[in-house]
Design an enzyme around this catalytic site. Structure first.
Site, PDB file in Angstrom:
ATOM      1  N   CYS A 174       0.794  -1.173  -0.061  1.00  0.00           N
ATOM      2  CA  CYS A 174       0.053   0.066  -0.040  1.00  0.00           C
ATOM      3  C   CYS A 174       0.807   1.044  -0.099  1.00  0.00           C
ATOM      4  CB  CYS A 174      -0.965  -0.129   1.236  1.00  0.00           C
ATOM      5  SG  CYS A 174      -1.570  -1.644   1.546  1.00  0.00           S
ATOM      6  N   ALA A 175       1.310   1.418  -1.063  1.00  0.00           N
ATOM      7  CA  ALA A 175       2.693   2.313  -0.933  1.00  0.00           C
ATOM      8  C   ALA A 175       2.286   3.880  -1.191  1.00  0.00           C
ATOM      9  CB  ALA A 175       3.711   1.931  -2.267  1.00  0.00           C
ATOM     10  N   GLY A 176       1.324   4.280  -1.875  1.00  0.00           N
ATOM     11  CA  GLY A 176       1.111   5.493  -1.870  1.00  0.00           C
ATOM     12  C   GLY A 176       1.015   6.415  -0.724  1.00  0.00           C
ATOM     13  N   GLY A 228       4.003   7.300  -0.754  1.00  0.00           N
ATOM     14  CA  GLY A 228       5.340   6.857  -1.283  1.00  0.00           C
ATOM     15  C   GLY A 228       6.318   7.156  -0.441  1.00  0.00           C
ATOM     16  N   GLY A 229       6.200   7.950   0.795  1.00  0.00           N
ATOM     17  CA  GLY A 229       7.191   8.182   1.726  1.00  0.00           C
ATOM     18  C   GLY A 229       8.035   6.786   2.456  1.00  0.00           C
ATOM     19  N   LYS A 230       7.216   5.895   2.350  1.00  0.00           N
ATOM     20  CA  LYS A 230       8.125   4.725   3.067  1.00  0.00           C
ATOM     21  C   LYS A 230       8.854   3.837   1.825  1.00  0.00           C
ATOM     22  CE  LYS A 230       5.354   4.302   6.877  1.00  0.00           C
ATOM     23  NZ  LYS A 230       4.135   5.348   6.609  1.00  0.00           N
ATOM     24  N   ASP A 263      -4.376  -4.021  -6.648  1.00  0.00           N
ATOM     25  CA  ASP A 263      -5.099  -3.978  -5.511  1.00  0.00           C
ATOM     26  C   ASP A 263      -4.392  -5.099  -4.438  1.00  0.00           C
ATOM     27  OD1 ASP A 263      -6.884  -4.853  -3.461  1.00  0.00           O
ATOM     28  OD2 ASP A 263      -8.771  -4.905  -4.639  1.00  0.00           O
ATOM     29  N   ASP A 270       1.571  -1.091   4.984  1.00  0.00           N
ATOM     30  CA  ASP A 270       1.410   0.135   5.838  1.00  0.00           C
ATOM     31  C   ASP A 270      -0.136   0.397   5.420  1.00  0.00           C
ATOM     32  OD1 ASP A 270       1.642   2.518   7.296  1.00  0.00           O
ATOM     33  OD2 ASP A 270       2.472   3.529   5.457  1.00  0.00           O
ATOM     34  N   CYS A 284      -0.753   3.773  11.186  1.00  0.00           N
ATOM     35  CA  CYS A 284      -0.645   5.122  11.919  1.00  0.00           C
ATOM     36  C   CYS A 284      -1.938   5.425  12.937  1.00  0.00           C
ATOM     37  CB  CYS A 284      -0.520   6.491  11.229  1.00  0.00           C
ATOM     38  SG  CYS A 284      -1.547   6.968  10.488  1.00  0.00           S
TER      39      CYS A 284
HETATM   40  C1  LIG Z   1      -1.157   4.559   4.940  1.00  0.00           C
HETATM   41  S1  LIG Z   1      -1.364   4.908   3.330  1.00  0.00           S
HETATM   42  C2  LIG Z   1       0.170   4.377   2.607  1.00  0.00           C
HETATM   43  C3  LIG Z   1       1.196   5.572   2.897  1.00  0.00           C
HETATM   44  C4  LIG Z   1       2.684   4.989   2.249  1.00  0.00           C
HETATM   45  N1  LIG Z   1       3.225   3.741   2.876  1.00  0.00           N
HETATM   46  C5  LIG Z   1       3.566   6.306   2.532  1.00  0.00           C
HETATM   47  O1  LIG Z   1       4.370   5.975   3.413  1.00  0.00           O
HETATM   48  O2  LIG Z   1       3.591   7.172   2.021  1.00  0.00           O
HETATM   49  C6  LIG Z   1      -2.333   3.435   2.867  1.00  0.00           C
HETATM   50  C7  LIG Z   1      -2.488   3.299   1.352  1.00  0.00           C
HETATM   51  O3  LIG Z   1      -3.070   2.272   1.146  1.00  0.00           O
HETATM   52  C8  LIG Z   1      -3.808   2.248  -0.149  1.00  0.00           C
HETATM   53  N2  LIG Z   1      -4.657   1.267  -0.194  1.00  0.00           N
HETATM   54  C9  LIG Z   1      -6.046   1.360  -0.064  1.00  0.00           C
HETATM   55  N3  LIG Z   1      -6.452   0.122  -0.208  1.00  0.00           N
HETATM   56  C10 LIG Z   1      -5.665  -0.520  -0.787  1.00  0.00           C
HETATM   57  C11 LIG Z   1      -5.530  -1.610  -1.655  1.00  0.00           C
HETATM   58  N4  LIG Z   1      -6.695  -2.717  -1.611  1.00  0.00           N
HETATM   59  N5  LIG Z   1      -4.515  -2.181  -2.148  1.00  0.00           N
HETATM   60  C12 LIG Z   1      -3.228  -1.201  -2.468  1.00  0.00           C
HETATM   61  N6  LIG Z   1      -3.338  -0.024  -1.774  1.00  0.00           N
HETATM   62  C13 LIG Z   1      -4.427   0.286  -1.008  1.00  0.00           C
HETATM   63  C14 LIG Z   1      -4.482   3.816   0.028  1.00  0.00           C
HETATM   64  O4  LIG Z   1      -4.984   4.415  -0.884  1.00  0.00           O
HETATM   65  C15 LIG Z   1      -3.200   4.551   0.722  1.00  0.00           C
HETATM   66  O5  LIG Z   1      -2.433   5.382  -0.057  1.00  0.00           O
END
Ligand SMILES: C[S@@+](CC[C@H](N)C(=O)[O-])C[C@H]1O[C@@H](n2cnc3c(N)ncnc32)[C@H](O)[C@@H]1O
Length: 593
Positions: free
Chosen positions: A398-400, A402-404, A456, A474, A527
């Site tokens: 769940c990278a967006g 993208g910080g981590k 997904d 994350d 978080c």
């Molecule tokens: C906590 S944020 C991640 C933050 C990220 N790791 C960072 O450090 O920038 C959780 C992310 O999971 C994504 N997300 C939610 N459901 C998801 C899924 N089924 N598959 C992949 N990503 C998902 C959200 O859109 C969101 O961007």
């Protein structure tokens, strides 16, 4: 996925054209902030608007609850008002008339509009800074907007800078953050139940209450300007009502109002929640989490109060120095120039000492970024967890934004010397775009190392079965661990958000374990300290599997960040704003067997 995850379109707020999508998180909760704890480019999660100017120095003496009234939630630090903070504190340390400058000093009743004036004056008729704060509150209430995405473009479009911008920021963020406290006070001060008050008038009253009790604006200015605002947006009748209520509030100080709250509220937890402006269910959830995660065998009421107070203080801006991309010499030079100082416990973390982050060249070039130290250390923990055999295929499920992923990519580039691959996936297309931007500097330093994909994450167990050596989940979550960054977030959440999120979290963690090779490691991170999202999810997944062992997260943290102590009862780790100065990040490290 939760209800707030969807894109929110363009602002309909007058004078605002900013994107307030917030991004959602699938679970939606964090909205713009969701990557909040991670995202170098995460506008929602990193606070917005002028930092510093408003936040320091005007919560002070009038705020015996110690909850502060910090302004922006911090991480962004535009710097536009950083220097104005000192000036604004001025003679009285508050936001007085002299500090605000201009304005009509006549008594409210002397400033009634002529009969021929329309009942609803156009924007601009009132004090522009207060009007901006009011419009932010309305956008939050009416359009589900994120304050820290709406306010900065509004300030820019209305030409509010310096002190006015700092005042508007503090007024909007402080009021949103402390809404629960002011509603409790308004309930006592008003002759009408709050639910019968025109929502526009109620928002203006909240702004007035914050000026009176949280910002040390002289009462005549706080009342007079707010009454003018009410008159402009809701007419003469409403302004008389607002005048009466605000005068009533101004007759007592915050300590006295808190004493009256105590007389009316029997339950100590509810009283604490009111005083520190948290919904009671969140205060209760924090109490439970503190109790479970405390090595001392249960959290004291004093510790809960400290945690709740920490949510009301704007966090310092923390930067990440991505390993291999920023040299020690460069960091030493920035430190020597007074731009940054070491955060102290997390090796990659640096505190910004004022101004905007992008005053630093490495930030502009993506070699450093804005990132909470807790977010940094959980990513570093995944990279440091003991592992035998191959160590070059990593994934961030769940990278967006993208910080981590950027931090993991930097570590992997150093470690794997050309052989590594980090697959960073995200379900929301616009967040995939943010992710691409976040990892650009890694891409330049190590071409081909990071593969950004739209996926997904629940499907990676099938599409990438046992492929990865290290996997980060994350997870989308309520974001209750980062409330200090998002002024209105605590009032948006509700307990009903939890079940759909925990279902998604369990699915994502299960898929991540399936995508990990035997001997590989998964980090499950939120978080949020809410037990349902942390231990509840991990324990539920582990109950169904016999191919996973738990790695002692505290021991791994002790290796990489020895100064970060008291991270909980184990085997997981829970960080806290009041103990560690980080967001309340939860970390579980799990090994496939
Ligand atoms: C906590 S944020 C991640 C933050 C990220 N790791 C960072 O450090 O920038 C959780 C992310 O999971 C994504 N997300 C939610 N459901 C998801 C899924 N089924 N598959 C992949 N990503 C998902 C959200 O859109 C969101 O961007």
């Amino acid at each position: 996925m939760g209800a707030r995850g969807a894109a929110r379109g363009r602002s309909e707020v007058p004078g605002v054209s900013g994107d307030r999508r917030g991004g959602g998180t699938g679970g939606g909760p964090r909205g713009g902030g969701s990557g909040g704890h991670g995202g170098p480019r995460n506008p929602g999660g990193t606070g917005g608007g002028p930092r510093g100017g408003g936040s320091r120095g005007h919560g002070g003496p009038r705020n015996p609850g110690g909850t502060g009234t910090g302004n922006g939630s911090g991480q962004r630090g535009s710097g536009s008002s950083a220097s104005s903070g000192g000036a604004r504190r001025g003679t009285g340390g508050g936001w007085g008339d002299t500090a605000r400058g201009g304005g009509d000093r006549r008594r409210p009743q002397e400033r009634r509009p002529a009969r021929s004036e329309p009942r609803t004056a156009p924007p601009g008729r009132t004090d522009p800074a207060r009007r901006a704060a009011f419009d932010v509150l309305r956008a939050v209430a009416d359009s589900d907007a994120y304050a820290n995405l709406v306010l900065p473009p509004m300030l820019a479009e209305r030409g509010l800078t310096g002190r006015d911008a700092a005042f508007a920021t503090e007024l909007a963020y402080g009021t949103l953050r402390l809404r629960g406290r002011y509603d409790a006070i308004l309930t006592m001060a008003s002759t009408r139940p709050l639910k019968e008050i025109d929502p526009r008038v109620l928002d203006a009253l909240r702004l007035g209450a914050h000026q009176l009790l949280g910002m040390r604006v002289p009462p005549h200015a706080a009342v007079g300007e707010t009454v003018d605002l009410v008159r402009a947006v809701a007419g003469e009748g409403a302004s008389s009502f607002a005048n009466a209520v605000l005068r009533q509030i101004g007759r007592a100080d915050l300590a006295e109002w808190e004493r009256r709250m105590a007389e009316r509220t029997a339950d100590p937890l509810e009283l604490l929640a009111q005083r520190t402006a948290h919904p009671a269910w969140i205060a209760r959830a924090f109490r439970e989490a503190l109790a479970v995660e405390s090595t001392a065998g249960g959290a004291s009421p004093a510790e809960l109060e400290k945690l709740l107070a920490a949510d009301n203080a704007a966090p310092a801006v923390t930067l990440v120095a991505r390993p291999g991309l920023v040299g020690a010499d460069e960091l030493a030079q920035e430190e020597h120039d007074g731009a940054i100082e070491p955060q102290g416990t997390v090796p990659t973390a640096w505190r910004l000492l004022g101004g905007a982050p992008d005053r630093i060249a490495a930030v502009r070039q993506g070699r450093m970024g804005v990132q909470d130290a807790g977010s940094q250390v959980v990513a570093l923990a995944l990279a440091a967890a003991p592992l035998t055999g191959r160590d070059e295929q990593w994934a961030d499920v769940c990278a967006g934004p993208g910080g981590k992923a950027a931090l993991l990519g930097a570590v992997l580039a150093e470690r794997a010397e050309g052989a590594g691959r980090l697959v960073a996936g995200e379900v929301q297309p616009h967040r995939v775009g943010l992710l691409r931007r976040s990892v650009k500097a890694i891409e330049q330093a190590a071409p081909g190392l990071v593969e950004v994909v739209e996926w997904d994450g629940r499907e990676v167990g099938q599409t990438h079965r046992e492929q990865f050596d290290r996997v980060l989940v994350d997870a989308p979550c309520t974001g209750l661990g980062a409330l200090r960054r998002r002024p209105e977030a605590r009032w948006r959440r509700s307990p009903s958000d939890i079940p759909p999120l925990t279902a998604l979290q369990r699915d994502l963690l299960t898929a991540a374990l399936d995508a990990t090779r035997v001997g590989g490691v998964v980090a499950y991170v939120t978080c949020s300290p809410h037990l349902a999202e942390t231990r509840g999810v991990v324990d539920a997944v582990l109950r169904k599997r016999s191919d996973v062992e738990v790695v002692d997260a505290a021991a791994v943290l002790a290796e990489i960040a020895p100064g970060l102590t008291d991270v909980g009862a184990g085997p997981y780790a829970q960080l806290w704003p009041h103990r560690h100065g980080t967001d309340a990040m939860f970390l579980a490290l799990l090994r496939r067997t």
